[in-house]
Design a protein around this motif. Structure first.
Motif, short mmCIF file in Angstrom:
data_model
loop_
_atom_site.label_atom_id
_atom_site.label_comp_id
_atom_site.label_asym_id
_atom_site.label_seq_id
_atom_site.Cartn_x
_atom_site.Cartn_y
_atom_site.Cartn_z
N VAL A 158 -6.94 1.82 3.14
CA VAL A 158 -5.63 1.57 2.55
C VAL A 158 -4.81 2.84 2.66
O VAL A 158 -5.28 3.93 2.29
N ASP A 159 -3.60 2.70 3.16
CA ASP A 159 -2.69 3.84 3.32
C ASP A 159 -1.32 3.42 2.77
O ASP A 159 -0.85 2.32 3.07
N PRO A 160 -0.67 4.26 1.94
CA PRO A 160 0.66 3.89 1.44
C PRO A 160 1.64 3.56 2.55
O PRO A 160 2.61 2.81 2.32
N VAL B 253 -13.69 0.14 -0.34
CA VAL B 253 -12.28 0.37 -0.05
C VAL B 253 -12.05 1.88 -0.03
O VAL B 253 -12.38 2.58 -0.99
N VAL B 254 -11.49 2.37 1.06
CA VAL B 254 -11.25 3.80 1.24
C VAL B 254 -9.75 4.04 1.17
O VAL B 254 -8.98 3.45 1.94
N GLY C 226 -11.58 14.73 1.95
CA GLY C 226 -10.64 15.79 2.26
C GLY C 226 -9.20 15.47 1.94
O GLY C 226 -8.32 16.30 2.16
N GLU C 227 -8.92 14.27 1.40
CA GLU C 227 -7.56 13.89 1.06
C GLU C 227 -7.47 13.53 -0.42
O GLU C 227 -8.47 13.16 -1.04
N ALA C 228 -6.28 13.65 -0.99
CA ALA C 228 -6.07 13.37 -2.41
C ALA C 228 -5.34 12.03 -2.56
O ALA C 228 -4.17 11.92 -2.21
N ALA C 229 -6.05 11.04 -3.05
CA ALA C 229 -5.47 9.71 -3.28
C ALA C 229 -5.28 9.50 -4.78
O ALA C 229 -6.16 9.82 -5.57
N VAL C 230 -4.12 8.98 -5.17
CA VAL C 230 -3.78 8.75 -6.58
C VAL C 230 -3.41 7.28 -6.76
O VAL C 230 -2.53 6.77 -6.05
N ILE C 231 -4.09 6.60 -7.68
CA ILE C 231 -3.74 5.23 -8.04
C ILE C 231 -2.85 5.30 -9.27
O ILE C 231 -3.22 5.89 -10.28
N SER C 232 -1.67 4.71 -9.19
CA SER C 232 -0.69 4.81 -10.27
C SER C 232 -0.21 3.43 -10.68
O SER C 232 0.02 2.56 -9.85
#
Length: 242
Positions: free
Chosen positions: A48-50, A79-80, A108-114
């Motif tokens: 999943v990518d924004p 789910v990545v 290595g990446e910062a994912a934020v669920i909001s």
């Protein structure tokens, strides 16, 4: 010694190569460390990518856009989430069918669920005094909280109250919820609560069943001098202090 040119029988070759000059000396540098190996991603995971699209298959090369779509397609899978803010349009409800579901960030990446909503707002400097900015929002009825560049903003009110704590003279001048001030969260020491149990001070005429006065000492009220307020008490009872 015969293997060292300047000590051997061929000084001409030694001089021709310039081995006697200091410029030929170069500092020895360490080889760069190999790049860190990222952990292998689970086979069959959905990505999943924004910036993705829910019409994509959900592969690493063609990711989905929304977390809910990925969970619906793989209720018990992996789910990545790629880096960035993943906004939820509604509550993500999980049940027994989601047993075994794993939602992980891409290494290595910062994912934020909001649970918030991204606002495409155009801010303009207000004519009011102070550093006040304003914008017009379409389709937004209530804004209980606002983050600007990842930091909680303060709802404009002039003058602003210190620390975001509302000071009022009682129920007659308490601000409504939509008019209250936002303030960055702050760490306060644990407050102390005091309840006046003196029978001579008991409020027998209360219509709400609250008969004792209470106050809070310290905590969020530490910004006051003295640091005491009825509105910082543990359970405000009846609307006032002596």
């Amino acid at each position: 010694r015969l293997l060292v040119p300047r000590h051997g029988s061929f000084p001409v070759l030694h001089d021709a190569l310039g081995l006697s000059q200091g410029a030929c000396r170069r500092p020895v540098t360490e080889a760069p460390a190999p790049p860190a190996q990222l952990p292998a991603l689970p086979a069959g995971a959905l990505f999943v990518d924004p910036a993705g699209s829910d019409s994509n298959p959900g592969t690493q090369e063609a990711p989905l856009q929304h977390v809910a779509t990925a969970v619906h397609r793989a209720p018990g899978g992996v789910v990545v989430l790629r880096g960035g803010h993943h906004f939820l349009g509604a509550t993500l409800q999980l049940g027994a069918g989601n047993s075994g579901l794993t939602v992980m960030g891409y290494p290595g990446e910062a994912a934020v669920i909001s649970g918030g909503r991204r606002l495409e707002a155009k801010w303009t400097k207000s004519a009011m005094a102070g550093n006040v900015w304003e914008t017009t929002l379409q389709g937004v009825d209530k804004v209980p909280s606002l983050l600007v560049d990842g930091k909680r903003a303060t709802l404009a009110r002039f003058p602003n109250k210190p620390g975001g704590v509302e000071v009022s003279c009682g129920y007659g001048c308490v601000l409504s919820g939509k008019d209250q001030e936002w303030a960055p969260p702050a760490a306060h020491p644990a407050p102390q609560f005091y309840t006046d149990t003196n029978p001579d001070h008991k409020r027998n005429g209360s219509n709400f069943g609250f008969h004792e006065y209470t106050v809070g000492i310290g905590g969020a009220c530490e910004i006051f001098d003295p640091p005491v307020s009825y509105w910082c008490s543990q359970d405000p009872q009846g609307g006032g202090t002596p």
